[in-house]
Design a protein around this motif. Structure first.
Motif, PDB file in Angstrom:
ATOM      1  N   GLY A 146      40.888  36.755  44.677  1.00  0.00           N
ATOM      2  CA  GLY A 146      40.821  37.500  45.926  1.00  0.00           C
ATOM      3  C   GLY A 146      39.495  38.183  46.183  1.00  0.00           C
ATOM      4  N   ALA A 147      38.751  38.457  45.134  1.00  0.00           N
ATOM      5  CA  ALA A 147      37.477  39.166  45.301  1.00  0.00           C
ATOM      6  C   ALA A 147      36.462  38.365  46.109  1.00  0.00           C
ATOM      7  CB  ALA A 147      36.898  39.517  43.935  1.00  0.00           C
ATOM      8  N   VAL A 148      36.617  37.055  46.168  1.00  0.00           N
ATOM      9  CA  VAL A 148      35.650  36.235  46.897  1.00  0.00           C
ATOM     10  C   VAL A 148      36.160  35.834  48.280  1.00  0.00           C
ATOM     11  CG1 VAL A 148      34.714  35.346  44.739  1.00  0.00           C
ATOM     12  CG2 VAL A 148      36.493  34.045  45.928  1.00  0.00           C
ATOM     13  N   THR A 149      37.309  36.382  48.684  1.00  0.00           N
ATOM     14  CA  THR A 149      37.913  35.950  49.936  1.00  0.00           C
ATOM     15  C   THR A 149      37.039  36.249  51.149  1.00  0.00           C
ATOM     16  OG1 THR A 149      40.124  36.252  49.016  1.00  0.00           O
ATOM     17  CG2 THR A 149      39.958  36.124  51.400  1.00  0.00           C
ATOM     18  N   ALA A 150      36.385  37.386  51.175  1.00  0.00           N
ATOM     19  CA  ALA A 150      35.544  37.730  52.331  1.00  0.00           C
ATOM     20  C   ALA A 150      34.470  36.673  52.550  1.00  0.00           C
ATOM     21  CB  ALA A 150      34.912  39.107  52.129  1.00  0.00           C
ATOM     22  N   ALA A 151      33.773  36.317  51.481  1.00  0.00           N
ATOM     23  CA  ALA A 151      32.726  35.301  51.600  1.00  0.00           C
ATOM     24  C   ALA A 151      33.312  33.938  51.924  1.00  0.00           C
ATOM     25  CB  ALA A 151      31.919  35.227  50.301  1.00  0.00           C
TER      26      ALA A 151
END
Length: 233
Positions: A146-151
């Protein structure tokens, strides 16, 4: 509700505002206009997800909210059914306000769009764009990334501007809001209904892919889009 309304509003402001600016900077080059519009949207969306995700999950999209509720129903995680309608209302109202704001900044009067987009190919493009968006968001949620979802979401939407025939609306609230601008980003009222149906179908297909590829329930979209502080989990 405020985060969802502001976030969706700013997303639409980014889409419509950059479309107006692109028309003015590159009046004779539609390809360059699309590049300017897509790059700005991709970057702006990623930033909005990071900024507002810890508050609301940064859905900014009715189909994301609906899928989040569906996959997390019966669990203590995800979007409760009581919040679905308020989320959707906040997103639509915020989106329309974003269109009005963009028009005001660029001294462009709000008007119903005359851009007809509802061709068979464009509707298929919306199905593909929306299915892909749902797959990206929930695959990352269920795989613990989930930590890379924005990108990832920003990158996907930026790319989908180019590889889908519809330029990837993939969002009912944004689609409704873009009806109120007769500019580069607009969509005619007659095209809105077919686009919404295509987006709903795309969301269902995307959800089906998620459930087949990642059958084990995991964290909700709220945690996936932008991980919340430990105290809120």
């Amino acid at each position: 509700m405020l985060a969802e309304s502001v976030g969706t509003g700013l997303l639409v402001t980014i889409v419509v505002g950059s479309g107006i600016m692109a028309q003015r900077l590159s009046p004779d080059d539609v390809g360059l206009q699309l590049l300017q519009n897509s790059l700005t949207t991709a970057l702006g969306l990623a930033v909005l997800i990071l900024a507002l995700g810890p508050v609301s999950g940064a859905h900014f999209n009715p189909v994301v909210s609906l899928v989040d509720w569906w996959v997390s129903r019966g669990t203590p995680h995800g979007l409760p059914v009581r919040d679905v309608a308020p989320y959707l209302a906040a997103q639509v109202v915020g989106g329309i306000a974003g269109t009005v704001l963009a028009g005001a900044m660029f001294d462009t009067a709000s008007a119903l769009s005359t851009t007809d987009r509802a061709s068979a190919g464009a509707l298929l493009g919306e199905v593909v764009a929306t299915a892909g968006l749902i797959l990206v968001i929930f695959a990352l949620a269920r795989s613990g990334r989930g930590a890379v979802t924005a990108a990832a979401v920003g990158g996907y939407i930026g790319a989908a501007y180019w590889f889908t025939s519809s330029t990837s609306f993939a969002n009912p609230a944004v689609t409704i809001a873009r009806m109120f601008t007769d500019t580069f980003a607009g969509i005619a009222p007659a095209s809105v209904g077919p686009f919404l149906l295509a987006q709903l179908l795309g969301a269902i297909l995307g959800l089906g892919l998620v459930l087949v590829l990642y059958p084990t329930p995991a964290r909700s979209t709220a945690a996936a889009v932008a991980p919340q502080p430990a105290a809120q989990l």
